[in-house]
Enzyme design. Structure first.
Site, PDB file in Angstrom:
ATOM      1  N   GLU A   7      35.520  41.744   8.411  1.00 52.33           N
ATOM      2  CA  GLU A   7      35.502  40.337   8.823  1.00 52.33           C
ATOM      3  C   GLU A   7      36.821  39.930   9.480  1.00 52.33           C
ATOM      4  O   GLU A   7      37.474  38.978   9.080  1.00 52.33           O
ATOM      5  CB  GLU A   7      35.181  39.444   7.612  1.00 52.33           C
ATOM      6  CG  GLU A   7      33.751  39.668   7.143  1.00 52.33           C
ATOM      7  CD  GLU A   7      33.391  38.911   5.883  1.00 52.33           C
ATOM      8  OE1 GLU A   7      32.243  38.464   5.776  1.00 52.33           O
ATOM      9  OE2 GLU A   7      34.253  38.784   4.982  1.00 52.33           O
TER      10      GLU A   7
ATOM     11  N   GLU B 266      27.056  45.123   3.494  1.00 47.39           N
ATOM     12  CA  GLU B 266      26.887  44.192   2.382  1.00 47.39           C
ATOM     13  C   GLU B 266      25.467  43.652   2.428  1.00 47.39           C
ATOM     14  O   GLU B 266      24.981  43.264   3.489  1.00 47.39           O
ATOM     15  CB  GLU B 266      27.869  43.021   2.472  1.00 47.39           C
ATOM     16  CG  GLU B 266      29.334  43.402   2.325  1.00 47.39           C
ATOM     17  CD  GLU B 266      30.273  42.210   2.432  1.00 47.39           C
ATOM     18  OE1 GLU B 266      29.813  41.060   2.210  1.00 47.39           O
ATOM     19  OE2 GLU B 266      31.459  42.420   2.752  1.00 47.39           O
TER      20      GLU B 266
END
Length: 925
Positions: free
Chosen positions: A394, A470
């Site tokens: 991220e 994820e």
């Protein structure tokens, strides 16, 4: 000032592999002297060897000073706790000064000071001489100590600043915990080696880069020199068969011991392969965390993590979002886990400002990002468990990703590169996503995902394997939808599996709250309990979510036919020879027969013995696969997989002759020790026991998924937590009929509820429910609630799904049986209290004072606090047992899903308002 420099460090030695050497070393962990200052502008006179630190405190190292009474932890997920103004940091900058006095052994010369991890900007002095500084909190750094070491007494001084320009690279969804949190060592080892151990076509290839000579006695390899390659007959390394060979690197000044595993990771036709076979990752994301020590995780805890993962059929770990302690990777090599090793990089908070100034695209940060990648790769390059390098997490997109990727490909072309943050996958070898819905995952599996604007990049990405780095956010009660994700992963070869978020709840031990989360330390900016999102509780007790995941990840599957069971081997690299198979027959949950089955090592169809005989009743066959002998990660008898099928339906329930009609006795209607209020038709006495209810309820204490997914807000706006009950008619005849309308205030929506009671020695309820109006959203539950005196129920024994909780899309780990638990044991201790503890598929439950049977079944919850009290609680100590026991008997509840981060329940698990009938029978015990 140096804190705001883009330079990742100064005075440091070149990064090298983490190795076990026989060179002399001093462990400098232990008790250090410590002083905390509120700002960074503090004189450095403490580095003088003669400085008097007698007024300072003691602090263990490794440790985080905020967990030892110096300041306080703080938690944010995405947002930076400092202004987003790189490279600048606030004047308020907690600064920890550390001093360690140690004696140098006689005859010691030379050496390196090695810090395995220190957060976030660390400056080091030895005997008053500054050695340098470093950033990159979760990566090792070494300094040349030799010129400044003295015989006898030596003084090591270390200053750690919490905030620096490097902070902008470390915004990884976790507690902000400064300090020297990994080992500190003085070592005379300077060895470095890069062992290449590939496996192809049934043989291994061995070579290495570095200096010295390499020997592998078990393989007959001696004196192998750098650049030479030998081909050998070897057993391959896989997570299922973690075969390691002891090796020695001999150098003039030291001998290094390594464990070599032969394996090759490749990609062919869009499929991820290990040793030429498809590789399906059944993974979890693992932050380093301990409820008392933070990221200073003891070795025993690391080992416990790996053992728990193996015992729950997890085969892979993503080291979110930084390299772990090197000992963790040793354990993955030894016990067998595939690892994606992730760089210490996340800049998520820049997303809050439109990614303006993102270091990933700032050339001034290029050296720092490359430095972090180099230090990870060099440290961990010899681990067979590490199968991919991840550029970070991220961190948006930008030119510095190319810098990191290009260097890594040149240094180690044997491992694919991973990064999720750039949808174009321009710098990666796999296509990675977070929290893609089931529908999107299926589209990707079929090669039908939405195209990229760039046709060349789109074609390149379509040739890549796909993984979910994820998915299935394991926050609170949940996650739901696991089985459906796994079915997709197994159906489409392009899908390489994924990693559930995440391994552990980051709850810090707190003297009043039990476990603390964001905001519990008075942080002005925090993200609440979003840090409580793990498959194990803070004390590493498995949650129901982990038990479900074990079931979903099972490497053995069972399909039942008439007189046989088909055993399917789902291992990628092992057969079934290490397992035994046990068949158990139960009636009403009681075992009546047990058999050992002979199952071929490759799996296949297995004839079942005669399974008839014994008492009448609901008959089930359970086949279990257990370890035949001890393995390094579990003892003999450990259950790996199981399957279950019903052999015969339930026996026809016996009913007594029709009992007397309900008799009016003053203001009551009575029958056989049971009494109803004559005006309202409400049950008030059950076989002599004072009760309240049952009455229709549509509410549950919201789960984290309900809350973050928006359902709780819609439910509360509708008023489902504050229903009103209107009695329209109470009539007697063959029994007692009570007609009601149940509805929240301020809306015209409601439910018609008709209770029909009969008595035949037991009390039978048939509750018909009919929606009134158009209900737009799923509702929390359909069922009844009632309360009993607090001492009426101590233990519950039930026949149905167990032993754990189950909801519409969870409870995969539960099986049909007879179970027993105290009321306290029925509760699931989620750190943030919420709906929990429902037992599903209950045929009957004995509560001690009476028995409740379903016609055919129901969901059961028993608590010592009300639903409202559960919904209002913020920590477990808030739940105080009251004077009543609260009993919840439901037809269904809304699915759980994973909407805290990801999709809500699949539509099939949405509980929509609909006509329904609940049938229950109450009998004296």
């Amino acid at each position: 000032m140096d804190l705001e420099t883009f330079t990742p460090g100064s005075g440091r030695l070149e990064p090298r592999a983490a190795l076990r050497s026989d060179a002399p070393a001093l462990d400098l962990n232990g008790t250090w002297r410590f002083r905390l200052s509120p700002t960074a502008d503090v004189p450095a006179d403490f580095a003088d060897p003669g400085y008097d630190d007698s007024s300072w405190d003691d602090l263990p190292v490794p440790a985080h000073w905020v967990l030892h009474g110096h300041g306080a932890p703080a938690y944010t997920n995405v947002r930076y706790p400092i202004p987003v103004d790189p490279p600048h940091v606030p004047n308020e900058n907690p600064t920890g000064d550390h001093r360690r006095v140690f004696d140098l052994p006689d005859g010691w010369t030379g050496g390196r000071l090695r810090f395995e991890g220190s957060d976030s900007f660390t400056r080091v002095w030895l005997n008053g001489h500054e050695l340098g500084f470093s950033t990159g909190s979760r990566l090792p750094v070494e300094y040349d100590a030799g010129p400044h070491l003295r015989p006898g007494r030596n003084v090591l001084a270390v200053r750690v600043h919490q905030w620096s320009a490097a902070t902008y690279l470390e915004d990884q969804d976790m507690w902000w915990l400064p300090g020297i949190f990994r080992d500190v060592t003085l070592t005379r080892s300077s060895a470095d080696v890069f062992v290449h151990a590939a496996y192809q076509d049934g043989r291994g290839r061995l070579s290495f880069d570095g200096s010295g000579t390499l020997s592998v006695p078990e393989l007959g390899v001696t004196g192998l020199r750098p650049g030479e390659e030998v081909t050998l007959d070897v057993e391959p390394w896989t997570a299922e068969t973690p075969r390691l060979y002891d090796a020695e690197l001999t150098l003039p000044e030291e001998t290094v011991r390594l464990r070599v595993g032969f394996r090759t990771i490749s990609i062919e036709d869009g499929v991820l392969l290990a040793n030429g076979r498809p590789l399906l990752l059944k993974g979890v994301n693992r932050h380093e965390f301990h409820p008392e020590h933070g990221r200073a995780v003891p070795y025993e805890t690391m080992r416990e993590d790996v053992l728990l993962m193996k015992r729950h059929n997890v085969n892979a770990v993503r080291t979110s979002h930084y390299p772990p302690h090197p000992a963790f990777l040793d354990l993955c090599d030894e016990l067998g886990l595939w690892v994606i090793d992730e760089c210490d990089l996340e800049t998520h908070g820049f997303g809050e400002v439109g990614w303006r100034g993102n270091p990933t695209d700032d050339p001034r940060y290029a050296d720092a990002l490359l430095d972090r990648m180099r230090r990870m790769v060099e440290r961990d390059k010899n681990h067979p468990s590490v199968i991919m390098w991840s550029l970070g997490n991220e961190a948006g997109v930008g030119r510095n990703l190319a810098v990191m990727a290009d260097w890594t490909r040149e240094r180690d072309p044997s491992r694919p590169l991973h990064y999720e943050g750039d949808r174009s996958c321009a710098h990666t070898d796999v296509y990675s996503r977070m929290y893609a819905t089931h529908a999107e995952v299926e589209a990707i599996g079929r090669g039908e995902e939405d195209p990229l604007d760039d046709a060349e990049l789109d074609a390149r990405r379509r040739r890549m394997p796909f993984l979910q780095c994820e998915y299935a956010h394991a926050m609170g009660n949940g996650p739901g939808g696991l089985a459906e994700y796994q079915e997709l992963f197994e159906r489409y070869p392009r899908l390489a599996g994924g990693f559930v978020w995440e391994w552990i709840d980051h709850g810090l031990v707190h003297p009043e709250l039990g476990y603390a989360y964001g905001g519990d330390y008075g942080e002005p900016l925090h993200d609440g309990n979003f840090v409580i999102d793990g498959l194990v509780f803070p004390d590493r007790t498995p949650s129901p979510g982990l038990l479900d995941l074990k079931k979903v990840f099972e490497p053995v599957r069972f399909a039942f036919g008439d007189g046989f069971v088909r055993v399917v081997n789902g291992h990628g690299f092992a057969d079934l020879s290490h397992l035994e198979f046990v068949a158990t027959v139960t009636v009403e949950g009681a075992t009546v027969a047990e058999h050992r089955l002979e199952v071929p090592a490759a799996g296949g169809e297995c004839k079942l013995p005669d399974l008839t005989g014994g008492p009448d009743g609901e008959r089930w066959l359970t086949v279990r696969a257990v370890l035949a002998g001890d393995l390094p990660w579990a003892p003999a008898g450990h259950e790996v997989a199981w399957g279950q099928t019903r052999l015969a339906g339930p026996a026809t329930p016996s009913r007594g002759p029709a009992g007397p009609a309900f008799v009016r006795d003053g203001g009551e209607l009575t029958a056989g020790g049971c009494a109803f209020d004559a005006a309202t038709g409400r049950l008030t006495r059950l076989f002599g026991l004072d009760v309240e209810g049952p009455r229709l309820d549509l509410w549950r204490a919201p789960t984290d998924n309900d809350r973050y997914g928006g359902l709780e807000g819609r439910w509360r706006a509708l008023g489902l937590h504050r229903l009103t009950h209107r009695v329209d008619d109470v009539a007697t005849g063959d029994g007692l009929t009570v007609r009601t309308r149940v509805a929240p205030a301020a809306t015209d929506l409601g439910m018609w509820a008709t209770y029909r009671w009969t008595f035949d020695g037991g009390l039978r309820l048939e509750l018909d429910i009919e929606p009134d109006g158009e209900w737009p959203d799923p509702i929390p539950a359909i069922g009844v609630t009632m309360s009993l005196p607090g001492d009426a129920v101590e233990r519950v024994t039930w026949f149905g799904q167990g032993p754990g909780e189950a909801y519409q899309d969870t409870g995969l780990a539960t099986r049909i049986g007879r179970w027993s638990a105290t009321v306290e044991e029925l509760q699931i201790p989620y750190v943030m209290p919420q709906e929990n503890g429902r037992r599903a598929g209950v045929r009957w439950a004995d509560l001690g004072a009476f028995r409740v049977s379903g016609e055919p079944e129901y969901g059961l919850s028993v608590r010592r606090w009300s639903t409202d009290e559960l919904a209002e609680a913020r920590h477990l100590p808030d739940l105080v047992p009251g004077e009543r026991v609260h009993l919840h008997l439901d037809l269904a509840q809304q699915g759980i899903g994973t909407a805290t981060c990801g999709p809500g329940p699949l539509p099939v698990y949405d509980l929509m308002a609909r006509p329904a009938t609940l049938r229950l029978r109450f009998d004296p015990s």
